[in-house]
Design an enzyme around this catalytic site. Structure first.
Site, short mmCIF file in Angstrom:
data_model
loop_
_atom_site.label_atom_id
_atom_site.label_comp_id
_atom_site.label_asym_id
_atom_site.label_seq_id
_atom_site.Cartn_x
_atom_site.Cartn_y
_atom_site.Cartn_z
N HIS A 36 75.33 -51.53 36.46
CA HIS A 36 75.39 -52.94 36.09
C HIS A 36 76.05 -53.11 34.73
CE1 HIS A 36 72.83 -53.84 39.52
NE2 HIS A 36 72.30 -52.66 39.25
N LYS A 75 82.26 -33.97 6.15
CA LYS A 75 81.21 -33.73 5.14
C LYS A 75 81.83 -33.65 3.76
CE LYS A 75 78.03 -31.00 7.96
NZ LYS A 75 77.53 -29.65 8.16
N GLU A 100 81.35 -30.53 20.72
CA GLU A 100 81.44 -29.73 19.50
C GLU A 100 81.90 -28.31 19.84
OE1 GLU A 100 77.95 -29.00 16.83
OE2 GLU A 100 78.88 -30.52 15.58
O1 LIG Z 1 70.68 -27.52 11.70
P1 LIG Z 1 71.56 -27.94 10.58
O2 LIG Z 1 72.06 -26.77 9.81
O3 LIG Z 1 70.90 -28.96 9.72
O4 LIG Z 1 72.83 -28.59 11.21
C1 LIG Z 1 72.79 -29.78 11.94
C2 LIG Z 1 74.14 -30.04 12.54
O5 LIG Z 1 75.06 -30.14 11.47
C3 LIG Z 1 76.38 -30.12 11.73
O6 LIG Z 1 77.18 -30.97 11.15
C4 LIG Z 1 76.91 -29.23 12.79
O7 LIG Z 1 78.17 -29.64 13.19
C5 LIG Z 1 75.98 -29.21 13.96
O8 LIG Z 1 76.38 -28.20 14.83
C6 LIG Z 1 74.57 -28.97 13.51
O9 LIG Z 1 73.73 -28.94 14.63
#
Ligand SMILES: O=P(O)(O)OC[C@H]1O[C@H](O)[C@H](O)[C@@H](O)[C@@H]1O
Length: 625
Positions: A433, A538, A404
């Site tokens: 293995h 997303k 990332e």
């Molecule tokens: O901690 P949050 O804000 O819920 O994010 C959780 C995760 O979401 C994402 O999609 C980011 O790419 C991550 O870097 C992050 O750790």
């Protein structure tokens, strides 16, 4: 009904034809094994092999070429014995040791040349400067206009101002206090329960991977509180965790972790857990803890609902580097893990990584090797192989930290570079293995990082399962046998050795890789601290759900007619004004049918054009909404 979906079988992929066998034979090497067969230096072979490679290119077109003109490349005149000696010399010359941490880094089996190191020197110095600026509070994440402060978490005095220092210290104090109070029973679940016995951690990505890795690595056999994780929006996975808790839900501390406080998977996990609490007649707020940024949706929910506790996440700590914040420390402390030692290990490692002498800087050595091994363009994958069960999740943790951070489309100057290094691995000798066959003989598109732990088991428990040999000796033999066998076949490897898996060494490992990623990002001129690519998925997921709502409305309207009007896919797509999304509409319908939320009246999902669909029930409210 759903059963009509039994026809939903997608055609198996067509067998691909084997490509004509043009692969050149592998290097003919002496067989190195841990049975003490004669060894040969391999960096010479590799250097020769690389002479025929095209020049390395990256965005700025100024990548450092892997020159093979070093004295190490003239193997032909050297006897095998001399090769062995040269390899030993290389091992000793480049061996890095951190005395206080008992940590070693061996990069002798990466075939970089002296000339490469020399040519990289100006870039390394620039990277050190970048890291210094970052630690002083520069906006090291320019896209998001943020400071990058995870190094301050273990050395608060380095924070650029006293406000931040106090934030760190106060949070740490609050974590200690809360964990001690929970463990001692001062903070307890509602009566009649006496003590919290379980932790259910709800979070994803950086809000789960560090805590999962640390729990697996360091939780004692009988921790004061056992931990489980919900790290997905998979309903069956969530049900499984809740079912496993059973009546212990009444003594479960639910820690909801989300930096942004708005991640859908985490929100869903929370809603599912809250439902389970309601159904069990329990009051969630008395057992809920939030770790999130101040004033996030999660923070506000926790405050308004009066949850048991709230801990802050800081704007200047990224999720994937948050293990030493409340995100990692609170779950660890509740499991009886010595978090002071974790912080001390990380601080010691950070200190070592501040030297500007490459040879004495372990993170710089790692970054240098990554650059060599992957041509500075991610041309090879990083296979992480800890030979210790408790470190199983290290590669998974590193996957996010490295991929990332480094997997970026554009560099800091806006050039399209498509950077990154792929990371995978589980543990040795188990993986021997499974896929080591390909590593040894198949496509040479990786370098390995071995993690070696010298102490096999606590003192006083060892025994010889055959004369002179313990179980741990086998593990040791397997590691070094694999290292030798890979090297003998032109496969490069790095070895990191620690004495034991302790809070201190785990803290040090986390800090080592955090810094290596930072340095490498500077070497290839990218922003390691944002993740713009994640948003695309997303956003697309949001669009799928929005389309699903439209599909549902259209189907509902048709299903409320007398008689019910089953619709073809084309009709649904037309009525949704989304004919271009017909494939997605089909997938939505197939998913709903598999979950008894839509009924396939005619046809089969194996030939999508044939189906006619309706809803089992008419939702009149929805119709007039
Ligand atoms: O901690 P949050 O804000 O819920 O994010 C959780 C995760 O979401 C994402 O999609 C980011 O790419 C991550 O870097 C992050 O750790």
């Amino acid at each position: 009904m759903a059963s009509s979906l039994s026809g939903i079988c997608f055609n198996p992929p067509k067998p691909t034809q084997n490509p004509p066998s043009q692969t050149p034979p592998p290097f003919q090497k002496f067989n190195l094994s841990f049975q003490n067969k004669p060894a040969t230096t391999r960096f010479s072979v590799q250097a020769v092999a690389r002479e025929v490679q095209p020049p390395i290119a990256n965005s700025t077109n100024d990548a450092v070429p892997k020159s093979s003109s070093s004295s190490l490349s003239s193997k032909s005149a050297v006897s095998l014995e001399k090769d062995q000696r040269a390899l030993w010399k290389r091992y000793v010359d480049w061996l890095y040791q951190h005395k206080e941490l008992g940590l070693y880094l061996d990069i002798s089996r990466v075939a970089f040349t002296d000339e490469f190191v020399e040519e990289m020197e100006p870039r390394m110095q620039k990277a050190f400067k970048d890291m210094q600026e970052l630690e002083k509070g520069a906006i090291a994440n320019p896209d998001e206009g943020r400071m990058v402060g995870h190094y301050w978490l273990r050395s608060p005095k380095l924070a650029p101002n006293s406000f931040l220092r106090l934030q760190i210290e106060n949070t740490l104090e609050a974590v200690f206090q809360f964990a001690n109070d929970v463990i001692s029973g001062k903070i307890k679940p509602p009566a009649p329960a006496e003590r919290f016995t379980q932790i259910l951690s709800v979070g994803i990505g950086g809000s789960a991977l560090g805590p999962q890795f640390v729990a697996e690595a360091l939780a004692p056999d009988n921790p004061p509180l056992k931990i489980r994780f919900i790290d997905n929006t998979d309903p069956a996975g969530i049900d499984h965790q809740i079912a496993q808790l059973g009546p212990e839900l009444a003594t479960t501390l639910v820690i909801v972790i989300s930096k942004s406080g708005g991640t859908p998977e985490t929100r869903n996990g929370l809603l599912e857990v809250q439902k389970a609490f309601r159904e069990a007649g329990l009051e969630f707020a008395k057992q809920g803890v939030a770790i999130t940024q101040e004033n996030s949706l999660l923070d506000n929910t926790a405050r308004i609902e009066g949850w048991l506790a709230r801990f802050p996440m800081f704007d200047w700590v990224g999720g994937r580097t948050s293990e030493m914040s409340a995100v990692g420390l609170l779950p660890a402390a509740l499991q009886g893990i010595d978090i002071k030692e974790m912080l001390a290990g990380a601080a010691l490692m950070d200190e070592a990584n501040r030297t500007t002498v490459v040879k004495n800087n372990p993170a710089a050595l790692l970054a240098l090797c990554w650059y060599w091994a992957t041509d500075g363009i991610g041309s090879k994958d990083m296979v992480v192989l800890p030979y210790k069960d408790s470190l199983l999740l290290f590669s998974r943790y590193l996957q996010q930290l490295v991929m990332e951070s480094l997997g970026k489309e554009f560099d800091l100057d806006g050039n399209r570079v498509n950077q990154g290094i792929s990371v995978y691995g589980n543990k040795g000798s188990t993986d021997q293995h499974a896929y080591i066959q390909q590593l040894r003989e198949g496509v040479n598109n990786f370098f390995v990082t071995f993690i070696e732990v010298l102490r096999d088991r606590p003192p006083g428990h060892d025994w010889e399962l055959e004369p002179g040999v313990t179980c741990g000796d086998y593990l040791f033999g397997m590691l070094h046998g694999t290292r030798s066998a890979l090297y003998a076949n032109d496969r490069e490897s790095i070895s990191v050795t620690v004495q034991e898996v302790t809070p201190r060494s785990v803290g040090a490992l986390v800090a080592l890789y955090e810094r290596a990623v930072g340095i490498y990002a500077s070497l290839v001129n990218i922003n390691a601290y944002h993740q713009p690519g994640v948003e695309a998925g997303k956003k697309a997921a949001g669009e799928v759900l929005a389309l699903q709502k439209r599909v549902l409305a259209v189907l509902n309207e048709a299903s409320c007619k007398e008689p019910v009007e089953p619709l073809t896919l084309e009709e649904v797509a037309d009525r949704c004004h989304a004919s271009e999304d017909i494939e997605m509409i089909f997938k939505i319908i197939a998913h709903m049918a598999a979950n008894d939320r839509a009924i396939i009246a005619e046809g089969s999902c194996g030939s999508p054009r044939s189906i006619k669909v309706f809803l089992g029930e008419c939702n009149v409210d929805e119709l007039y909404a």
